[in-house]
Design a protein around this motif. Structure first.
Motif, PDB file in Angstrom:
ATOM      1  N   TRP A  90       0.845  -1.214   0.000  1.00  0.00           N
ATOM      2  CA  TRP A  90       0.000   0.000   0.000  1.00  0.00           C
ATOM      3  C   TRP A  90       0.874   1.256   0.000  1.00  0.00           C
ATOM      4  O   TRP A  90       0.571   2.243  -0.660  1.00  0.00           O
ATOM      5  CB  TRP A  90      -0.894  -0.017   1.239  1.00  0.00           C
ATOM      6  CG  TRP A  90      -2.360  -0.058   0.954  1.00  0.00           C
ATOM      7  CD1 TRP A  90      -3.246   0.946   1.201  1.00  0.00           C
ATOM      8  CD2 TRP A  90      -3.127  -1.145   0.392  1.00  0.00           C
ATOM      9  NE1 TRP A  90      -4.515   0.559   0.832  1.00  0.00           N
ATOM     10  CE2 TRP A  90      -4.471  -0.714   0.335  1.00  0.00           C
ATOM     11  CE3 TRP A  90      -2.813  -2.422  -0.057  1.00  0.00           C
ATOM     12  CZ2 TRP A  90      -5.510  -1.516  -0.147  1.00  0.00           C
ATOM     13  CZ3 TRP A  90      -3.838  -3.229  -0.552  1.00  0.00           C
ATOM     14  CH2 TRP A  90      -5.161  -2.779  -0.599  1.00  0.00           C
ATOM     15  N   ASP A  91       1.964   1.200   0.761  1.00  0.00           N
ATOM     16  CA  ASP A  91       2.865   2.351   0.825  1.00  0.00           C
ATOM     17  C   ASP A  91       3.664   2.471  -0.471  1.00  0.00           C
ATOM     18  O   ASP A  91       3.786   3.552  -1.042  1.00  0.00           O
ATOM     19  CB  ASP A  91       3.806   2.210   2.019  1.00  0.00           C
ATOM     20  CG  ASP A  91       4.742   3.408   2.150  1.00  0.00           C
ATOM     21  OD1 ASP A  91       4.238   4.549   2.149  1.00  0.00           O
ATOM     22  OD2 ASP A  91       5.969   3.185   2.223  1.00  0.00           O
ATOM     23  N   GLU A  92       4.180   1.343  -0.917  1.00  0.00           N
ATOM     24  CA  GLU A  92       5.002   1.332  -2.129  1.00  0.00           C
ATOM     25  C   GLU A  92       4.243   1.923  -3.323  1.00  0.00           C
ATOM     26  O   GLU A  92       4.795   2.705  -4.085  1.00  0.00           O
ATOM     27  CB  GLU A  92       5.373  -0.125  -2.426  1.00  0.00           C
ATOM     28  CG  GLU A  92       6.554  -0.318  -3.334  1.00  0.00           C
ATOM     29  CD  GLU A  92       6.843  -1.817  -3.484  1.00  0.00           C
ATOM     30  OE1 GLU A  92       7.199  -2.446  -2.469  1.00  0.00           O
ATOM     31  OE2 GLU A  92       6.697  -2.330  -4.605  1.00  0.00           O
ATOM     32  N   LEU A  93       2.987   1.564  -3.464  1.00  0.00           N
ATOM     33  CA  LEU A  93       2.195   2.057  -4.592  1.00  0.00           C
ATOM     34  C   LEU A  93       1.453   3.347  -4.243  1.00  0.00           C
ATOM     35  O   LEU A  93       0.708   3.882  -5.044  1.00  0.00           O
ATOM     36  CB  LEU A  93       1.218   0.984  -5.068  1.00  0.00           C
ATOM     37  CG  LEU A  93       1.916  -0.208  -5.738  1.00  0.00           C
ATOM     38  CD1 LEU A  93       1.011  -1.424  -5.795  1.00  0.00           C
ATOM     39  CD2 LEU A  93       2.366   0.177  -7.132  1.00  0.00           C
ATOM     40  N   ASP A  94       1.661   3.835  -3.032  1.00  0.00           N
ATOM     41  CA  ASP A  94       1.070   5.097  -2.584  1.00  0.00           C
ATOM     42  C   ASP A  94      -0.439   5.119  -2.843  1.00  0.00           C
ATOM     43  O   ASP A  94      -0.949   6.009  -3.522  1.00  0.00           O
ATOM     44  CB  ASP A  94       1.765   6.274  -3.297  1.00  0.00           C
ATOM     45  CG  ASP A  94       1.497   7.607  -2.623  1.00  0.00           C
ATOM     46  OD1 ASP A  94       1.266   7.611  -1.393  1.00  0.00           O
ATOM     47  OD2 ASP A  94       1.523   8.638  -3.308  1.00  0.00           O
ATOM     48  N   VAL A  95      -1.119   4.136  -2.300  1.00  0.00           N
ATOM     49  CA  VAL A  95      -2.550   3.955  -2.562  1.00  0.00           C
ATOM     50  C   VAL A  95      -3.429   5.086  -1.998  1.00  0.00           C
ATOM     51  O   VAL A  95      -4.266   5.611  -2.698  1.00  0.00           O
ATOM     52  CB  VAL A  95      -3.049   2.593  -2.011  1.00  0.00           C
ATOM     53  CG1 VAL A  95      -4.561   2.491  -2.140  1.00  0.00           C
ATOM     54  CG2 VAL A  95      -2.363   1.440  -2.728  1.00  0.00           C
TER      55      VAL A  95
END
Lengths: 159, 700
Positions: A90-95
């Motif tokens: 979720w953080d990596e893809l900045d959801v």
């Protein structure tokens, strides 16, 4: 009023409470776990999703009396350091945009992956369609579930 | 002004200090004063936007309320870029309402970056230059020979490298430079990259960061029962059995409302079912039929307000060889952000403390001051993260309710709306109806363009300078406003959230009837607007043309075999967005499968945040165009919660490609501009797939 015991995020809690009180309000106002969100109150939006003995439920319509002695997991209990594969993805893809629905989305996604570690695109969409995101972050949610599945598999391979 | 701040600056070393602000005279005519003087603040603060201490801790202050638009990440990116530090070394802090340090501390109109771009750059660049100057003095070298990198000043001689942190004390003693140089955009390290939201970790671990999570010792909860029908007044209420319910503290009434105060939300929800209210109803209990009648009257009215008139439309229509006409209609719509309305207020005799999700904290301060009879300076407003807003939190009705109630019950109180309160509580996007007419000559050229908008509590329901106005010889744009008891307010891309669809769908029909390609027709008009505009022009034709051409190329306009496409383009909030939707027939119904969007919002500050805004705005525009419907019976909405009010879900979205024009122009709006064109692109694609036109929302 009734005495009710349950386990929340691996901690035993004891409450003296109206047994009809929905779990959502017990978490938010009695146990000070406010990560679980009030969205609609009628199990339509999924913002209040938590786990009951590991399975996702809508806490806004679940009377606390019906979860007596059960194990509840909330967003606060997933991983405090945000290291759970779903949180990492979720953080990596900045959801998130506003972020309000995300606790429910994450709890739904993490449960989905627990039961189906390698979901197809269609299974992801089907599994996530009970949760409303008014900001419209659905595209990134779906990518993040896929990514979380990869992260979890890479981690388990390393082990 | 300069003198005061200089003195304040020197005093900065004092324990309790007056800190200068880098935020005023050197902003020139673009800024109004942002003086920070004689206020008790953090001594490490260099200016309104940043503080650095000698331990190297860099704090960037983000003033605007965060609603999901990503401003809390975008603003500090600009400061950090010009300060020339690593993004990972920066901590971002949300400022509370601070009218001394900041201006335009609000979320609305997609205007934050347009307003603050120069201020943010200047805040960073000025501090950077002072560090350079301080280092140059230490090394006894010319400052122009020094450079910076990642929070260090680098000198011309071997081994000359010093961290900003060790220069803080020296830098603070320097005069504030009047002129500062900005980075060349090719040297940007952070601006334009993929930067993750600064609040992500808090969101992902469930930290209590939203207004609804706000708590204070001694706080009670409250819910407010408002009239079920718009226009009705509270005649009488009976709370006897409410007061007998567990957890209920008191029941009070003000302004047609009944407030139930209690110890917990659930107990209040239970007790409120027992409240008995009697209302006086207005003469007209509004329904959809009433609204149809008002639309018809508005369309026939001879009292329309002329918003723009170019040439002579009557003469042109009289001479026309063909006339194209169409009428479009949309319902009232609630904003329905995921976090229901809520607000905390603690109003005391001499001061008041407010906290919660509002897009306009300063307006809340002013309105509450007037309401409770305190000076504005006695009212503090703490900004919480907002669980969406879409314009709903521009109306501070919920903040005023909380303040009024707190004053009455003499307690700190948090008022929470239920979802039913939210969907039935008003300040909706106004319902509107539009009638368009275009005159074509024998060659299929448009010689006249007419639009009348009839809105219900919409104010001016048209935007009279919208393209293709400026490219058409004879134009008449007029509006009629009909008064309704149903309350309305701005809804993401006010008016244009529907008007854009109507305009772009109509232009598609005009292209069809004149035998032209919808894109080429627009390009021809833009060429006309560029070379020989008719009357005032509010858009830049070249920027319009650029997004249109790029979209046509990216989506392979009419070059994909078997794919039906619809085009739409819109200029709003100073940004340009072109969209091409693709549709196919599935089980006999048109289904939109993909949308390509090309946006010119000037400089893209955060690639991640910007892309997320485009995706979100398209999903929002598509979802409401397809499903958004609020119907009225006897003055009350029929849909009351998400079981019958349909919001778009994960399995209903088209795929999206988002592209940005890289032109380096100063940034313009992004929170709203991608929404208005979506409905048009979708309707036009569905027409391409079915040969059927959609004139009324919702489409589904």
């Amino acid at each position: 009023m009734e005495k009710i015991e349950l386990t929340v995020n691996q901690k035993k809690v004891s409450l003296d409470i109206d047994p009809n009180t929905p779990l959502l309000w017990v978490l938010r106002e009695h146990l000070d776990l406010q990560g679980t969100k009030f969205g609609c109150g009628i199990a339509q939006c999924g913002a209040c999703t938590v786990w009951l003995n590991g399975e996702p439920i809508r806490s806004c319509v679940m009377p606390v009396s019906s979860v007596k002695g059960s194990k509840i997991t909330t967003i606060e209990g997933l991983d405090e350091q945000a290291k759970h594969p779903v949180q990492v993805a979720w953080d990596e893809l900045d959801v998130p945009q506003c972020g309000y629905c995300q606790a429910g989305q994450i709890m739904t996604a993490a449960a989905l992956l627990k039961n189906n570690p390698k979901p197809s695109d269609q299974q992801i969409v089907d599994g996530m369609s009970g949760n409303i995101c008014r900001c419209g972050t659905y595209h990134r949610i779906n990518k993040a579930v896929k990514r979380a599945s990869e992260i979890a598999q890479n981690t388990s391979k390393k082990k | 002004m300069m003198k005061t701040s200089r003195r304040a600056f020197i005093q900065n070393t004092a324990f309790i200090t007056s800190v200068f602000s880098l935020g005023f005279d050197w902003f020139g005519a673009k800024a109004s004063p942002m003086e920070l003087a004689n206020t008790l603040v953090d001594a490490d603060r260099f200016n309104s936007f940043l503080s650095i201490n000698s331990a190297g801790k860099i704090i960037l202050y983000s003033p605007n309320p965060e609603i999901g638009q990503g401003i809390k990440t975008a603003f500090p990116i600009v400061v950090a870029e010009e300060l020339d530090v690593n993004w990972k070394d920066v901590e971002v802090v949300q400022s509370n309402l601070d009218t001394v340090n900041f201006e335009r501390q609000l979320t609305g109109g997609s205007g934050a970056l347009k307003h603050s771009w120069d201020r943010l750059r200047k805040a960073g660049a000025t501090a950077r230059q002072m560090f350079v100057q301080a280092a140059a003095q230490q090394w006894n070298v010319d400052a122009t020979l020094c450079s910076t990198k990642s929070g260090f000043v680098i000198g011309p001689n071997k081994g000359q490298k010093v961290a900003y942190a060790s220069l803080v004390e020296a830098a603070k003693k320097l005069p504030i430079p009047k002129e500062v140089a900005y980075k060349n955009r090719k040297d940007y390290q952070i601006i334009g990259s993929f930067v993750k939201g600064v609040d992500n970790k808090n969101v992902l671990t469930g930290k209590p960061i939203f207004g609804i999570d706000y708590k204070k010792d001694g706080m009670v909860f409250a819910q407010i029962v408002r009239p079920a029908s718009f226009g009705s007044t509270l005649k009488h209420f009976n709370a006897d059995s409410v007061l007998k319910m567990p957890g209920i503290i008191e029941v009070v009434s003000f302004k047609n409302k009944v407030a139930i105060v209690g110890k917990s939300t659930w107990e209040i929800m239970q007790a409120r079912k027992r409240l008995i209210c009697e209302y006086d109803f207005p003469v007209t209990k509004e329904s959809n039929q009433t609204h149809q009648q008002w639309f018809d009257e508005g369309m026939k009215s001879d009292k329309a307000t002329v918003q723009r008139k170019d040439g002579d439309v009557n003469a042109a229509f009289a001479k026309a060889s063909k006339i194209v006409e169409a009428t479009y209609e949309c319902p009232f719509l609630p904003h329905s952000p995921m976090e229901p309305m809520n607000f905390f207020a603690d109003v005391r005799e001499r001061e008041a403390f407010l906290a919660g999700p509002t897009q306009v904290p300063q307006s809340a301060q002013k309105a509450v001051a007037a309401l409770v009879g305190l000076p504005e300076s006695a009212i503090q407003v703490e900004l919480t993260k907002m669980g969406g807003g879409f314009g709903r939190r521009l109306s501070n009705d919920f903040a005023l309710e909380a303040a009024e109630l707190s004053k009455m019950i003499k307690k700190p109180v948090k008022v929470i709306w239920t979802r039913e309160d939210d969907l039935t509580g008003g300040t909706y996007r106004p319902a509107a109806k539009y009638h368009f007419k275009a005159a074509l000559d024998e060659k299929g050229n448009v010689t006249a363009y007419y639009l009348r908008g009839v809105g219900l509590n919409a104010g001016n329901s048209v935007r009279q300078d919208n393209f293709p106005v400026g490219a058409i010889e004879n134009v008449l744009i007029e509006s009629v406003n009909q008064i309704s008891a149903i309350t309305t307010g701005p809804w993401r891309a006010p008016i244009t959230n529907f008007l854009a669809y109507a305009e772009q769908a109509f232009l598609d029909e005009v292209a069809e009837k004149s035998g032209k390609d919808p894109i080429q027709m627009r390009l021809d008009w833009l060429d006309r607007a560029k070379t020989n505009p008719v009357g005032k022009l509010t858009y830049e034709p070249d920027r319009f043309i650029a997004v249109i051409k790029e979209a046509a190329e990216k989506a392979q306009w009419k070059k994909k075999a078997g794919v039906k496409q619809g085009f739409s383009v819109y200029f709003s909030h100073f940004s340009y967005v072109a969209q091409i939707a693709e549709a196919k027939i599935k089980d006999g119904n048109p289904q939109v499968t993909h949308i390509t969007a090309v946006t010119d919002c000037g400089e893209v500050i955060n690639k991640s945040g910007a892309t997320n805004q485009i995706y979100g705005a398209i999903v929002d525009g598509y979802g409401h165009a397809m499903f958004g419907n609020l119907e009225f019976v006897e003055g009350a909405p029929l849909q009351k919660n998400f079981n019958d009010y349909r919001l778009i879900r994960n399995n209903e979205i088209p795929s999206i490609d988002a592209y940005f024009i890289d032109n380096g122009i100063s940034p313009t709006g992004l929170g709203e501009p991608a929404l208005p064109p979506t409905g048009g692109a979708v309707a036009n694609a569905m027409f391409a797939a079915t040969g059927k036109r959609w004139y009324k929302q919702p489409f589904a």
